[in-house]
Scaffold this motif. Structure first.
Motif, PDB file in Angstrom:
ATOM      1  N   ASN A   1     -32.981 -13.615   1.342  1.00 47.32           N
ATOM      2  CA  ASN A   1     -34.412 -13.607   1.662  1.00 47.32           C
ATOM      3  C   ASN A   1     -34.622 -13.873   3.137  1.00 47.32           C
ATOM      4  N   GLN A   2     -35.845 -13.590   3.596  1.00 44.49           N
ATOM      5  CA  GLN A   2     -36.183 -13.981   4.948  1.00 44.49           C
ATOM      6  C   GLN A   2     -36.201 -15.501   5.024  1.00 44.49           C
ATOM      7  N   ASN A   3     -35.779 -16.017   6.164  1.00 47.63           N
ATOM      8  CA  ASN A   3     -35.758 -17.467   6.381  1.00 47.63           C
ATOM      9  C   ASN A   3     -34.808 -18.240   5.494  1.00 47.63           C
ATOM     10  N   SER A   4     -33.845 -17.555   4.904  1.00 48.05           N
ATOM     11  CA  SER A   4     -32.909 -18.294   4.067  1.00 48.05           C
ATOM     12  C   SER A   4     -31.770 -18.860   4.919  1.00 48.05           C
ATOM     13  N   GLY A   5     -31.731 -18.503   6.183  1.00 49.43           N
ATOM     14  CA  GLY A   5     -30.693 -19.017   7.071  1.00 49.43           C
ATOM     15  C   GLY A   5     -29.588 -18.019   7.347  1.00 49.43           C
ATOM     16  N   LYS A   6     -29.852 -16.746   7.143  1.00 47.46           N
ATOM     17  CA  LYS A   6     -28.817 -15.729   7.363  1.00 47.46           C
ATOM     18  C   LYS A   6     -28.296 -15.751   8.792  1.00 47.46           C
ATOM     19  N   THR A   7     -29.244 -15.752   9.739  1.00 43.05           N
ATOM     20  CA  THR A   7     -28.810 -15.690  11.135  1.00 43.05           C
ATOM     21  C   THR A   7     -28.044 -16.950  11.520  1.00 43.05           C
ATOM     22  N   THR A   8     -28.522 -18.102  11.037  1.00 39.89           N
ATOM     23  CA  THR A   8     -27.807 -19.344  11.320  1.00 39.89           C
ATOM     24  C   THR A   8     -26.386 -19.265  10.778  1.00 39.89           C
ATOM     25  N   LEU A   9     -26.254 -18.769   9.550  1.00 37.51           N
ATOM     26  CA  LEU A   9     -24.922 -18.651   8.957  1.00 37.51           C
ATOM     27  C   LEU A   9     -24.087 -17.628   9.733  1.00 37.51           C
TER      28      LEU A   9
ATOM     29  N   VAL B   1     -37.495 -12.000  11.571  1.00 38.62           N
ATOM     30  CA  VAL B   1     -37.116 -11.976  12.980  1.00 38.62           C
ATOM     31  C   VAL B   1     -35.931 -11.052  13.193  1.00 38.62           C
ATOM     32  N   THR B   2     -35.038 -11.053  12.216  1.00 36.87           N
ATOM     33  CA  THR B   2     -33.874 -10.203  12.347  1.00 36.87           C
ATOM     34  C   THR B   2     -34.269  -8.790  11.987  1.00 36.87           C
ATOM     35  N   VAL B   3     -34.448  -7.956  12.960  1.00 36.76           N
ATOM     36  CA  VAL B   3     -34.877  -6.622  12.617  1.00 36.76           C
ATOM     37  C   VAL B   3     -33.801  -5.598  12.868  1.00 36.76           C
TER      38      VAL B   3
ATOM     39  N   LEU C   1     -25.060 -21.090  -1.425  1.00 37.87           N
ATOM     40  CA  LEU C   1     -26.277 -21.879  -1.672  1.00 37.87           C
ATOM     41  C   LEU C   1     -26.605 -22.662  -0.415  1.00 37.87           C
ATOM     42  N   ASN C   2     -27.554 -22.165   0.359  1.00 40.83           N
ATOM     43  CA  ASN C   2     -27.835 -22.781   1.655  1.00 40.83           C
ATOM     44  C   ASN C   2     -28.920 -23.858   1.538  1.00 40.83           C
ATOM     45  N   MET C   3     -29.063 -24.627   2.597  1.00 45.74           N
ATOM     46  CA  MET C   3     -30.056 -25.716   2.687  1.00 45.74           C
ATOM     47  C   MET C   3     -29.746 -26.819   1.694  1.00 45.74           C
ATOM     48  N   MET C   4     -28.466 -26.971   1.345  1.00 42.82           N
ATOM     49  CA  MET C   4     -28.102 -28.044   0.423  1.00 42.82           C
ATOM     50  C   MET C   4     -28.485 -29.399   1.000  1.00 42.82           C
ATOM     51  N   ASP C   5     -28.424 -29.514   2.333  1.00 39.84           N
ATOM     52  CA  ASP C   5     -28.777 -30.806   2.948  1.00 39.84           C
ATOM     53  C   ASP C   5     -30.203 -31.217   2.580  1.00 39.84           C
ATOM     54  N   GLU C   6     -31.119 -30.232   2.602  1.00 41.55           N
ATOM     55  CA  GLU C   6     -32.513 -30.561   2.270  1.00 41.55           C
ATOM     56  C   GLU C   6     -32.644 -30.949   0.801  1.00 41.55           C
TER      57      GLU C   6
ATOM     58  N   ILE D   1     -23.570 -24.810   0.733  1.00 42.78           N
ATOM     59  CA  ILE D   1     -23.354 -24.950   2.173  1.00 42.78           C
ATOM     60  C   ILE D   1     -24.614 -25.478   2.850  1.00 42.78           C
ATOM     61  N   SER D   2     -24.447 -25.858   4.088  1.00 38.80           N
ATOM     62  CA  SER D   2     -25.594 -26.084   4.954  1.00 38.80           C
ATOM     63  C   SER D   2     -25.272 -25.399   6.266  1.00 38.80           C
ATOM     64  N   ALA D   3     -25.862 -24.250   6.461  1.00 40.35           N
ATOM     65  CA  ALA D   3     -25.517 -23.447   7.632  1.00 40.35           C
ATOM     66  C   ALA D   3     -25.858 -24.181   8.916  1.00 40.35           C
TER      67      ALA D   3
ATOM     68  N   GLU E   1     -41.816 -19.612  17.414  1.00 38.01           N
ATOM     69  CA  GLU E   1     -41.238 -18.767  16.393  1.00 38.01           C
ATOM     70  C   GLU E   1     -40.372 -19.580  15.438  1.00 38.01           C
ATOM     71  N   ASP E   2     -39.480 -20.386  16.012  1.00 43.03           N
ATOM     72  CA  ASP E   2     -38.532 -21.138  15.194  1.00 43.03           C
ATOM     73  C   ASP E   2     -39.209 -22.183  14.325  1.00 43.03           C
ATOM     74  N   SER E   3     -40.309 -22.744  14.802  1.00 40.73           N
ATOM     75  CA  SER E   3     -40.909 -23.842  14.059  1.00 40.73           C
ATOM     76  C   SER E   3     -41.655 -23.347  12.823  1.00 40.73           C
TER      77      SER E   3
ATOM     78  N   TYR F   1     -42.443 -25.920   7.971  1.00 42.57           N
ATOM     79  CA  TYR F   1     -42.140 -26.131   9.381  1.00 42.57           C
ATOM     80  C   TYR F   1     -40.745 -26.717   9.496  1.00 42.57           C
ATOM     81  N   ARG F   2     -39.996 -26.232  10.437  1.00 39.57           N
ATOM     82  CA  ARG F   2     -38.684 -26.811  10.666  1.00 39.57           C
ATOM     83  C   ARG F   2     -38.541 -27.093  12.151  1.00 39.57           C
ATOM     84  N   LEU F   3     -37.947 -28.223  12.450  1.00 37.33           N
ATOM     85  CA  LEU F   3     -37.708 -28.559  13.841  1.00 37.33           C
ATOM     86  C   LEU F   3     -36.693 -27.563  14.396  1.00 37.33           C
TER      87      LEU F   3
ATOM     88  N   LYS G   1     -29.662 -26.287  19.587  1.00 33.43           N
ATOM     89  CA  LYS G   1     -28.592 -25.325  19.812  1.00 33.43           C
ATOM     90  C   LYS G   1     -29.152 -23.895  19.822  1.00 33.43           C
ATOM     91  N   ASN G   2     -29.991 -23.604  18.812  1.00 33.30           N
ATOM     92  CA  ASN G   2     -30.552 -22.249  18.738  1.00 33.30           C
ATOM     93  C   ASN G   2     -31.411 -21.925  19.948  1.00 33.30           C
ATOM     94  N   VAL G   3     -32.235 -22.897  20.350  1.00 34.45           N
ATOM     95  CA  VAL G   3     -33.127 -22.658  21.483  1.00 34.45           C
ATOM     96  C   VAL G   3     -32.308 -22.452  22.750  1.00 34.45           C
TER      97      VAL G   3
HETATM   98  P1  GDP Z   1     -33.025 -15.833   8.512  1.00 34.00           P
HETATM   99  O1  GDP Z   1     -34.465 -15.411   8.642  1.00 34.00           O
HETATM  100  O2  GDP Z   1     -32.534 -15.683   7.121  1.00 34.00           O
HETATM  101  O3  GDP Z   1     -32.136 -15.214   9.525  1.00 34.00           O
HETATM  102  O4  GDP Z   1     -33.037 -17.413   8.739  1.00 34.00           O
HETATM  103  P2  GDP Z   1     -32.684 -18.234  10.051  1.00 34.00           P
HETATM  104  O5  GDP Z   1     -31.219 -18.279  10.247  1.00 34.00           O
HETATM  105  O6  GDP Z   1     -33.529 -17.742  11.155  1.00 34.00           O
HETATM  106  O7  GDP Z   1     -33.134 -19.694   9.603  1.00 34.00           O
HETATM  107  C1  GDP Z   1     -34.458 -20.025   9.270  1.00 34.00           C
HETATM  108  C2  GDP Z   1     -34.703 -21.512   9.522  1.00 34.00           C
HETATM  109  O8  GDP Z   1     -33.947 -22.303   8.604  1.00 34.00           O
HETATM  110  C3  GDP Z   1     -34.293 -21.976  10.911  1.00 34.00           C
HETATM  111  O9  GDP Z   1     -35.291 -22.829  11.415  1.00 34.00           O
HETATM  112  C4  GDP Z   1     -32.992 -22.733  10.681  1.00 34.00           C
HETATM  113  O10 GDP Z   1     -32.808 -23.756  11.642  1.00 34.00           O
HETATM  114  C5  GDP Z   1     -33.201 -23.294   9.282  1.00 34.00           C
HETATM  115  N1  GDP Z   1     -31.939 -23.506   8.546  1.00 34.00           N
HETATM  116  C6  GDP Z   1     -30.950 -22.604   8.371  1.00 34.00           C
HETATM  117  N2  GDP Z   1     -29.952 -23.127   7.627  1.00 34.00           N
HETATM  118  C7  GDP Z   1     -30.327 -24.385   7.303  1.00 34.00           C
HETATM  119  C8  GDP Z   1     -29.709 -25.445   6.539  1.00 34.00           C
HETATM  120  O11 GDP Z   1     -28.610 -25.337   6.011  1.00 34.00           O
HETATM  121  N3  GDP Z   1     -30.405 -26.594   6.423  1.00 34.00           N
HETATM  122  C9  GDP Z   1     -31.642 -26.751   7.008  1.00 34.00           C
HETATM  123  N4  GDP Z   1     -32.267 -27.908   6.841  1.00 34.00           N
HETATM  124  N5  GDP Z   1     -32.241 -25.799   7.720  1.00 34.00           N
HETATM  125  C10 GDP Z   1     -31.601 -24.621   7.888  1.00 34.00           C
END
Ligand code: GDP
Ligand code: MG
Length: 786
Positions: free
Chosen positions: A127-135, A152-154, A230-235, A259-261, A493-495, A617-619, A623-625
Motif C-alpha cells: 500500500n501507499q505509505n506502508s514503508g516501501k521506500t524506507t525498506l 510519492v513514489t511515482v 510485516l512492517n511498522m512492528m515497532d508501532e 520488521i521495522s524498516a 511531505e514526510d510528516s 502524522y509521523r516525525l 536520515k531521510n530528510v
Molecule cells: P511508501 O509510500 O510505501 O514508500 O512509504 P515510505 O517509505 O515513504 O514511508 C512512509 C512513512 O512511514 C515515513 O514517514 C516513514 O518514516 C514511516 N515508516 C516506514 N517504516 C516504518 C517503521 O517500520 N516504523 C515506523 N514507525 N515508521 C515507519
C-alpha cells in the motif's frame, strides 16, 4: 439513510455501495463493503469532503460520493470497538521458525534451485505509505526519496540488495488492490503480471493490517513466490499489540517476517527468506481463500466454475488462472480482453456470475471483496492482537483538531506557508547565501591574483574571471536558499501534512475544476517542476492530470530564485522578501486564472472523486530528510557544473569573439550581439530589446539559473544596475516568472502529455509572459516610472 447523513463521531454499518465502474471498485478495495462498520471522523472546514474511519484507518470522501453509500446506524458503546488483548492470545507467541527456510517446503539439501548467476528479481509491492521506500533504502543502501504522502513514489526505482550482487529489487508505486485505479497503479500491476519478477516482497503495514492484507490476497492468487514483510512492528508492539507470526504463516502459506524498516529491525532475516524463496521458487501454499461453506458457498462455487472455464485461455494469455478468475468475476475488463474468451464462454461466465449474485445477495464486485475481507477477518482475529489504542493515532487526531479544524485549518496553512517563505527568503537563505558568496569571492581573488602573477593570457583570465566565477559562481551562491526550500517541502511531505492540505483545500480546488489531490504536484512545483509533473501520475483521471501538469509551471520553481534574488539585490534592496513573495503569489493567481479558463474551454467536466488515505502524522526521520537534501544539492551542483557551466562558456565565447574569431573589444560587435539582434525586435515593446537581456533569457531555456550567470558575464564589469532601469527590471521579473519552463521540465511534460502539448506549453507561456511584461511596462510608464 446514507453516509452523508451521519454526524461526526457517529458510526454505522454499510448496507450497500452505489456508483459504478472503477470508482466503485476502488471504494470496495479500500474496504467500504457491505457489513463493515464506518465512523465519521470530521467534515473538512468547508463542509466537504468528509473524513471517515474504516478498518482502523482514515479515508476521505466527497459528500456526493458518500451519498451513494447506504448505511444503517448503530449505537456506539464506549470503547467497544477495539478488542482488549487477552492473556491467552499473548501466550501463544513462540519463536519464529518460519516458512521459506530450508526444510519447510522441501527436505534439506533437496529442491531445485535456480542456477547460480541467474539474477533474482524482486518486486516490492504494498500500500501507499506502508514503508516501501524506507525498506528499499534499507535493502539497497540507496538514497531514495521517502515521503509520507500517498503516492510519492511515482517512478520505478531499481537497486541491488546489499551484499547480494545477483539480486535486483524494484520499488513500485503504492497500490491498494490489483484493480488499477490511477495510472501509477497500473504500472505496479503490469510489472507484477508482465515482467514476472522471481519473487514478490509484499510489505504490509501491520498498523492497518486488514486493508493491507487485501492486496496480499490478490498477490497470493498470482502464485508468484512471495514473502510478507510485516512492517511498522515497532508501532504495533509499542502500543501493546502483537502478532502470532507462525499462525499467520500457516494461514497465508508464505513466509511472514516481522520488521521495522525505519529502525532497520528484521531486515536481514527478510533478505534471507526472500532470497531463499526466489532461489527455490517456492510458491505460496494456497491460492484459494473462498470458504466452501462461508455465506452458503456461492462465491466459492462461482470461482471454481469460472476457474475451470477459463483455464486454457489464462494459460495462453500467460495469466495466473486463479487471479484471472477472481478478476473477471469482479468485472475487470482489461483481464477479460486478454483472455480472449469466445461468445459462448462469455455467456456461460455471465450465467455463473449472475447465479452467484442471486445466491449471495450481493453484486459481483461486492461479493468478491466480501469474500476477501471474510478471510482477512479470520486471519486477523486468529493471529493479530490489535492494541486497544494507538499512540500515534491519538497524537494525529489531536494535531488534526488544529491543523484541519473548522476555523483553524486555513489560517494555519497560510501561516505555515508564510513562515516557510519568510525563513527561506528573509532569514536563513540570505544569511547562508552571503557566507557562500563571500567564500566564492575570496576564492576568485586568490585565482585572479595567481593568474596575474603567472602572466596568464588575458583571454584565459577573462574566461576564468568573467565566465567561471561571475557566471557559475553567482549561481552557486543560491545553493543555500534552494536547499532551505527543499528542506521545508520535504518536512511537509514526510510528516503527512500535505495530505491534510489536500483534504482541506479540496472544495476550493473544485471551484477551479481540480481535486484536492492536485495540491501535491503544485506544492512540489515550488521545488522543481520535473518531479511535480511526475507526481501527477497519482491522479486517477487523465483530465485532472493534464490540467494539473499545465498549471505546475506557474508555481515558481527554486531555479527561478536566483533570478529574483539577483534583480532584487540590484534594484530593490531591502524589499526582497516582499517582492519575491509577491512574485510567487502572482504565479499562483495566474495559475488560478488559467485553471478557470481551462475549466470553461479545454477541460470541461468534473474533477475526479477524492478518495484518499490520511496517514498518521509521523516525525520525518532526520536520515531521510538529510538524504533528500544531499540529493538535491548534488543535483544542483551537477547542473551548475554541466548545463550552466557550458551555457556560460558558450555565451562567454560568443560575446568575446566576432565571426572572424577575432577577440572583440566592444561586445556590440560580437557574434552574440548579431545573433540576438534577430530576436530583439520582439522584445523591444516590453523594454527588453537589449541583446544582452535577450541572450540571457534564451540561455534560461537550458536552465533558469543560466539567466543570471549569462547576465553576469554580459554586463560585467559595470553591472546590470548601470544598464537597466528599475521598470525594466520589474518587467523582466514578471517575464521570467511566467515564460517557458526549462528544457528538463518540458521534457517531462512531453513524456506525460506528448509532443504537441509540450510545444504548446512553450509557445503559450512565452506569449503569456510577454503580455504580462508588457502590461507591467505600460502601467509603469503611465505612473511615470522608467
Ligand atoms: P511508501 O509510500 O510505501 O514508500 O512509504 P515510505 O517509505 O515513504 O514511508 C512512509 C512513512 O512511514 C515515513 O514517514 C516513514 O518514516 C514511516 N515508516 C516506514 N517504516 C516504518 C517503521 O517500520 N516504523 C515506523 N514507525 N515508521 C515507519
Ligand atoms: Mg515510497
Amino acid at each position: 439513510m446514507t453516509l452523508k447523513d451521519l454526524k461526526p463521531g457517529q458510526s454505522a454499518v454499510i448496507r450497500s455501495v452505489g456508483g459504478e465502474g472503477a470508482l466503485r471498485q476502488h471504494f470496495l478495495d479500500m474496504g467500504m463493503i457491505p457489513g463493515v462498520e464506518v465512523t465519521i471522523v470530521q467534515y473538512a472546514p468547508m463542509g466537504d469532503p468528509v473524513e471517515l474511519r474504516v478498518h482502523g484507518y482514515e479515508l476521505t470522501l466527497r459528500l456526493a460520493d458518500a451519498e451513494q453509500i447506504a448505511v444503517e446506524e448503530i449505537k456506539k458503546t464506549e470503547g467497544a470497538s477495539a478488542e482488549a488483548p487477552s492473556e491467552e492470545k499473548r501466550q501463544r507467541q513462540t519463536d519464529h521458525p518460519g516458512l521459506g527456510e530450508e526444510g519447510r517446503f522441501h527436505p534439506k539439501g533437496s529442491g531445485d534451485p535456480l542456477p547460480d548467476g541467474e539474477t533474482l528479481t524482486f518486486a516490492l509491492v504494498g500500500n501507499q505509505n506502508s514503508g516501501k521506500t524506507t525498506l528499499f533504502n534499507e535493502l539497497t543502501g540507496s538514497n531514495q526519496h521517502v515521503g509520507n504522502f500517498p503516492g510519492v513514489t511515482v517512478d520505478r526505482k531499481d537497486g541491488v540488495i546489499r551484499g547480494h550482487s545477483d539480486t535486483l529489487v524494484t520499488d513500485l508505486p503504492g497500490i491498494y488492490s490489483m484493480s488499477p485505479y490511477s495510472s501509477e497503479e497500473l504500472v505496479s500491476r503490469d510489472f507484477v503480471l508482465k515482467e514476472k519478477p522471481r519473487a514478490i516482497i509484499n510489505i504490509v503495514d501491520v498498523t492497518s493490517v486488514d486493508r493491507s492484507l487485501y492486496l496480499t490476497m490478490q498477490l497470493l492468487e498470482t502464485g508468484i513466490p512471495m514473502v510478507v514483510a510485516l512492517n511498522m512492528m515497532d508501532e504495533l508492539v509499542g502500543n501493546g499489540g502483537s502478532v502470532d507470526i507462525n499462525a499467520m504463516e500457516d494461514m497465508l502459506g508464505v513466509p511472514v517476517i516481522p520488521i521495522s524498516a525505519a529502525k532497520n529491525q528484521g531486515v536481514g532475516e527478510l533478505i534471507s527468506h526472500a532470497i531463499h524463496v526466489a532461489k527455490y521458487q517456492e510458491k505460496p501454499l494456497y491460492r484459494d481463500f473462498c470458504g466452501s461453506d462461508s455465506n452458503g458457498g456461492a462465491v466459492h462455487r462461482c470461482l471454481h466454475a469460472v476457474r475451470h472455464l477459463i483455464e486454457d485461455h489464462a494459460e495462453e494469455a500467460g495469466l495466473p488462472v486463479r487471479f484471472a478468475s477472481s478478476k473477471i468475476i469482479e468485472g475487470d475488463s482489461l483481464i477479460l480482453e486478454q483472455l480472449k474468451l469466445d461468445r459462448n464462454e462469455i455467456e456461460t461466465l455471465e450465467h455463473i456470475v449472475s447465479q452467484m449474485e442471486s445466491e449471495r445477495g450481493l453484486d459481483r464486485s461486492a461479493a468478491i471483496a466480501g469474500m476477501r475481507y471474510d478471510f482477512i477477518r479470520g486471519v486477523t482475529s486468529e493471529c493479530v492482537v490489535k492494541p486497544r489504542e494507538n499512540k500515534e493515532h491519538i497524537r494525529s487526531r489531536r494535531a488534526d483538531r488544529l491543523l484541519t479544524g473548522k476555523y483553524t485549518a486555513i489560517p494555519v496553512f497560510v501561516a505555515v506557508m508564510a513562515v516557510i517563505f519568510f525563513v527561506t527568503f528573509g532569514l536563513i537563505g540570505p544569511f547562508l547565501q552571503d557566507i557562500m558568496a563571500s567564500g566564492i569571492d575570496a576564492l576568485k581573488e586568490v585565482c585572479v591574483s595567481a593568474m596575474q602573477r603567472g602572466s596568464v593570457s588575458p583571454v584565459l583570465q577573462s574566461l576564468v574571471e568573467d565566465g567561471l566565477f561571475e557566471g557559475v559562481g553567482s549561481v552557486l551562491s543560491f545553493l543555500p536558499i534552494i536547499v532551505t526550500m527543499f528542506f521545508f517541502l520535504s518536512i511537509l511531505e514526510d510528516s503527512g501534512y500535505i495530505a491534510r492540505v489536500a483534504f482541506v483545500m479540496d472544495k476550493l480546488l473544485r471551484k477551479i475544476g481540480l481535486s484536492g489531490r492536485s495540491i501535491v504536484p503544485m506544492l512540489i512545483g515550488f521545488g522543481c517542476t520535473v518531479p511535480a509533473v511526475m507526481s501527477t501520475r497519482t491522479l486517477p483521471s487523465a483530465r485532472d492530470r493534464r490540467m494539473t501538469i499545465l498549471l505546475t509551471p506557474f508555481m515558481s520553481c527554486t531555479a527561478k530564485l536566483p533570478i529574483y534574488g539577483f534583480f532584487v539585490n540590484a534594484f530593490f534592496p531591502g524589499r526582497g522578501w516582499w517582492i519575491i513573495t509577491g512574485l510567487y503569489l502572482l504565479g499562483i493567481v495566474t495559475g488560478i486564472v488559467m485553471a478557470l479558463i481551462f475549466k470553461k474551454s479545454l477541460f470541461k467536466g468534473e474533477a475526479v472523486p477524492f478518495v484518499m488515505e490520511l496517514p498518521n502524522y509521523r516525525l520525518p526521520s532526520a536520515k531521510n530528510v538529510l538524504q533528500l537534501l544531499w540529493e538535491k544539492s548534488k543535483d544542483f551542483l551537477q547542473r551548475a557544473f554541466s548545463v550552466i557551466l557550458i551555457a556560460t562558456l558558450v555565451v562567454w565565447f560568443l560575446q568575446s569573439f566576432d565571426f572572424g574569431l577575432n577577440a572583440v573589444d566592444d561586445a556590440q560587435t560580437s557574434m552574440l550581439a548579431v545573433i540576438a539582434g534577430f530576436i530583439s525586435p520582439i522584445m523591444r515593446p516590453v523594454g527588453m530589446g537589449d541583446w544582452r537581456i535577450v541572450t540571457s533569457l534564451v540561455s534560461g531555456f537550458m536552465a533558469k539559473e543560466s539567466v543570471i550567470s549569462t547576465m553576469e558575464v554580459l554586463f560585467s564589469p559595470a553591472g546590470v544596475e548601470s544598464a537597466l532601469s528599475g521598470l525594466t527590471a520589474a518587467s523582466m521579473l514578471v517575464f521570467s516568472l511566467l515564460y517557458t519552463p526549462c528544457v528538463a521540465a518540458i521534457a517531462s511534460i512531453k513524456r506525460e502529455l506528448g509532443r504537441g502539448w509540450a510545444v504548446l506549453v512553450v509557445l503559450w507561456q512565452c506569449g503569456l509572459a510577454w503580455a504580462a511584461a508588457f502590461a507591467v511596462r505600460m502601467i509603469g510608464l503611465a505612473m511615470g516610472l522608467g
